[in-house]
Design an enzyme around this catalytic site. Structure first.
Site, PDB file in Angstrom:
ATOM      1  N   ARG A  73       2.858  41.224 -54.075  1.00 21.20           N
ATOM      2  CA  ARG A  73       3.619  40.529 -53.021  1.00 21.20           C
ATOM      3  C   ARG A  73       4.346  41.548 -52.139  1.00 21.20           C
ATOM      4  NH1 ARG A  73       8.154  38.501 -54.005  1.00 21.20           N
ATOM      5  NH2 ARG A  73       7.720  38.005 -56.180  1.00 21.20           N
ATOM      6  N   LYS A 113     -10.934  33.393 -38.122  1.00 24.60           N
ATOM      7  CA  LYS A 113     -11.860  33.171 -37.015  1.00 24.60           C
ATOM      8  C   LYS A 113     -12.676  34.450 -36.748  1.00 24.60           C
ATOM      9  CE  LYS A 113      -9.940  29.172 -37.052  1.00 24.60           C
ATOM     10  NZ  LYS A 113      -8.558  29.275 -37.345  1.00 24.60           N
ATOM     11  N   ASP A 128      -0.605  34.936 -29.713  1.00 23.16           N
ATOM     12  CA  ASP A 128      -1.675  34.617 -30.647  1.00 23.16           C
ATOM     13  C   ASP A 128      -2.978  35.068 -29.980  1.00 23.16           C
ATOM     14  OD1 ASP A 128      -3.741  33.351 -32.047  1.00 23.16           O
ATOM     15  OD2 ASP A 128      -2.433  31.730 -32.700  1.00 23.16           O
ATOM     16  N   TYR A 142      -2.099  25.759 -30.651  1.00 24.41           N
ATOM     17  CA  TYR A 142      -2.855  25.164 -31.757  1.00 24.41           C
ATOM     18  C   TYR A 142      -2.004  24.077 -32.437  1.00 24.41           C
ATOM     19  CZ  TYR A 142      -4.967  24.855 -36.373  1.00 24.41           C
ATOM     20  OH  TYR A 142      -5.515  24.396 -37.546  1.00 24.41           O
TER      21      TYR A 142
HETATM   22  C1  PLP Z   1      -5.319  29.949 -32.140  1.00 19.54           C
HETATM   23  C2  PLP Z   1      -5.026  29.666 -33.572  1.00 19.54           C
HETATM   24  N1  PLP Z   1      -3.930  30.169 -34.134  1.00 19.54           N
HETATM   25  C3  PLP Z   1      -3.622  29.940 -35.432  1.00 19.54           C
HETATM   26  C4  PLP Z   1      -4.431  29.171 -36.227  1.00 19.54           C
HETATM   27  C5  PLP Z   1      -4.062  28.929 -37.661  1.00 19.54           C
HETATM   28  O1  PLP Z   1      -4.856  29.739 -38.466  1.00 19.54           O
HETATM   29  P1  PLP Z   1      -5.243  29.379 -39.984  1.00 19.54           P
HETATM   30  O2  PLP Z   1      -6.086  28.142 -39.950  1.00 19.54           O
HETATM   31  O3  PLP Z   1      -5.953  30.617 -40.453  1.00 19.54           O
HETATM   32  O4  PLP Z   1      -3.945  29.154 -40.698  1.00 19.54           O
HETATM   33  C6  PLP Z   1      -5.604  28.636 -35.698  1.00 19.54           C
HETATM   34  C7  PLP Z   1      -6.505  27.820 -36.537  1.00 19.54           C
HETATM   35  O5  PLP Z   1      -7.431  27.210 -36.070  1.00 19.54           O
HETATM   36  C8  PLP Z   1      -5.912  28.881 -34.331  1.00 19.54           C
HETATM   37  O6  PLP Z   1      -7.018  28.373 -33.768  1.00 19.54           O
END
Ligand code: PLP
Length: 402
Positions: free
Chosen positions: A59, A214, A189, A116
């Site tokens: 951790r 992704k 992001d 998101y």
């Molecule tokens: C742009 C974006 N940010 C954050 C996330 C969250 O990621 P995770 O599903 O790995 O927690 C996603 C998930 O689809 C996303 O598309």
């Protein structure tokens, strides 16, 4: 020594703790161990005290995860000192970056209205219960962002480089200026662009976050998240991670690290394919609108060209089936044979998703309509297959919905 012990003892210790090798594995081994020993107890003490590098407990950090973190710091660092902290998911990374930026009870955040869905929920449903206020803005309207920053005095300005599902592009350098003037940390992001297309730290962002689930992982087999920032800020993020957990496991770190090796190759193919598919879709009578930053018809095409155009515009696009509702979209998605109707994106496979019943399900039809997410909107994550094969599949499915 083990030879003389009981089978109970032998079974536990046999084969373990080999002498440190004098060879170097070419690729990073997976270290699942949760314990680390030092011959001299003073070394363990020094590691605990932060006086020498090392590992004590996963951790706090572990070797395979650290390899992924080093790689991400290089890829996003843009030649400046940067450090990364890996998390068990993209959402854990978003949460950690917001805390790192100074989100506490009584503070406020200005965020893109079309972040998101889970990020929206984190801000709107969880952080509000902790007295954190969020003002949602159209991130492409710089006058609106300026006004919100002036009124709210937020600790963080949060955006996605390319938004989901309309592929709006955030003008990160302009937002960095606004954030700096307003005393806020800019959190970007970068999931949809990846460092292959854009490196936000180079353009004034304080924190970059990724859902490594992704493009970074890329093969649809790992859930992970990463926060990249200055080394000082990363130290702070790691201190908080020690309390919050949500650490990435070594197997997942290894898969993500493996994914990174082909990120540029995959992104090159994603970008080329997506542009070809977007241009083809734009010419189809059955398609009312195509949202892809690489098309001249896209409202932020000029911004996209300035920020990322050199290498492409990403692998994500969406399009509106003319006059369609959920029933027609479902028939179209079921008619696809190569393109998979799966709830993720950024994989080597081409994937479709219906935002109105998945990523944006929690929004009312009115809010969806206000955001521009109509009942005929389909999201397409263009994979790395041959572009002509993807187009042929889309064409035959379109023909079936007539
Ligand atoms: C742009 C974006 N940010 C954050 C996330 C969250 O990621 P995770 O599903 O790995 O927690 C996603 C998930 O689809 C996303 O598309």
């Amino acid at each position: 020594m083990l030879q003389e012990k009981s089978i109970f003892t032998q079974a536990v210790h046999a084969g373990e703790r080999a002498e440190l090798p004098d060879y170097t594995p070419v690729s990073m081994p997976i270290y699942p161990s949760v314990g680390f020993m030092y011959e001299d107890m003073r070394d363990l003490d020094a590691v605990f005290g932060g006086e020498r590098p090392g590992y004590v407990y996963p951790r706090y950090g572990s070797p395979t995860v650290a390899a992924l973190e080093r790689a991400m710091a290089v890829l996003e660092g843009a030649g400046q000192p940067a450090a990364a902290v890996a998390f068990a998911s993209g959402m854990a990374a978003v949460h950690a970056a917001l805390l790192g930026a100074g989100v506490r009870a009584g503070t406020s955040v200005v965020a893109a209205a079309d972040v998101y869905g889970a990020t929206y929920a984190l801000l709107e449903r969880l952080l509000t219960t902790m007295e954190v206020r969020t003002r949602f803005v159209d991130i492409t309207d710089l006058a609106e962002v300026t006004e919100a920053v002036r009124a709210e005095r937020p600790v963080a300005l949060l955006c996605e480089i390319i938004s989901n599902p309309l592929m709006k592009v955030a003008d990160v350098p302009a937002l960095a200026d606004l954030a700096r003037d307003g005393g806020a940390a800019l959190v970007v992001d970068n999931t949809f662009a990846s460092p292959y297309l854009f490196r936000p730290l180079e353009h004034g962002a304080e924190y970059v976050v990724h859902s490594a689930t992704k493009y970074l992982g890329g093969h649809g087999d790992v859930m992970a998240g990463v926060v990249i920032s200055s080394p000082e800020r990363a130290l702070d993020v790691r201190e908080r991670q020690k309390m919050l957990g949500a650490n990435l496991g070594p197997q997942e770190a290894w898969l993500a690290l493996r994914g990174l090796k082909t990120l540029p190759l995959r992104m090159r193919q994603h970008c080329g394919n997506a542009l070809t598919v977007a241009q083809w879709l734009e010419g189809q009578a059955a398609i009312a609108r195509v949202n892809y930053p690489g098309l001249e018809s896209h409202p932020q095409h000029a911004v996209a060209r300035r920020l990322m155009g050199e290498r492409g515009f990403g692998g994500m696009l969406s399009f509106e089936l003319r006059g369609a509702g959920q029933a027609e979209v479902f028939r179209f998605m079921e008619a696809l044979e190569l393109v998979l109707p799966a709830t993720t994106l950024g994989d080597v496979y081409s994937l479709t998703l219906y935002p109105a019943h998945s990523s944006h399900r929690q929004l009312s039809p009115e809010v969806r309509a206000a955001l521009g997410i109509g009942p005929g909107l389909v999201r397409l994550s263009v994979g790395i297959e041959q572009a002509e094969d993807i187009i042929a599949d889309l064409a035959q499915a379109l023909a079936q919905v007539g």
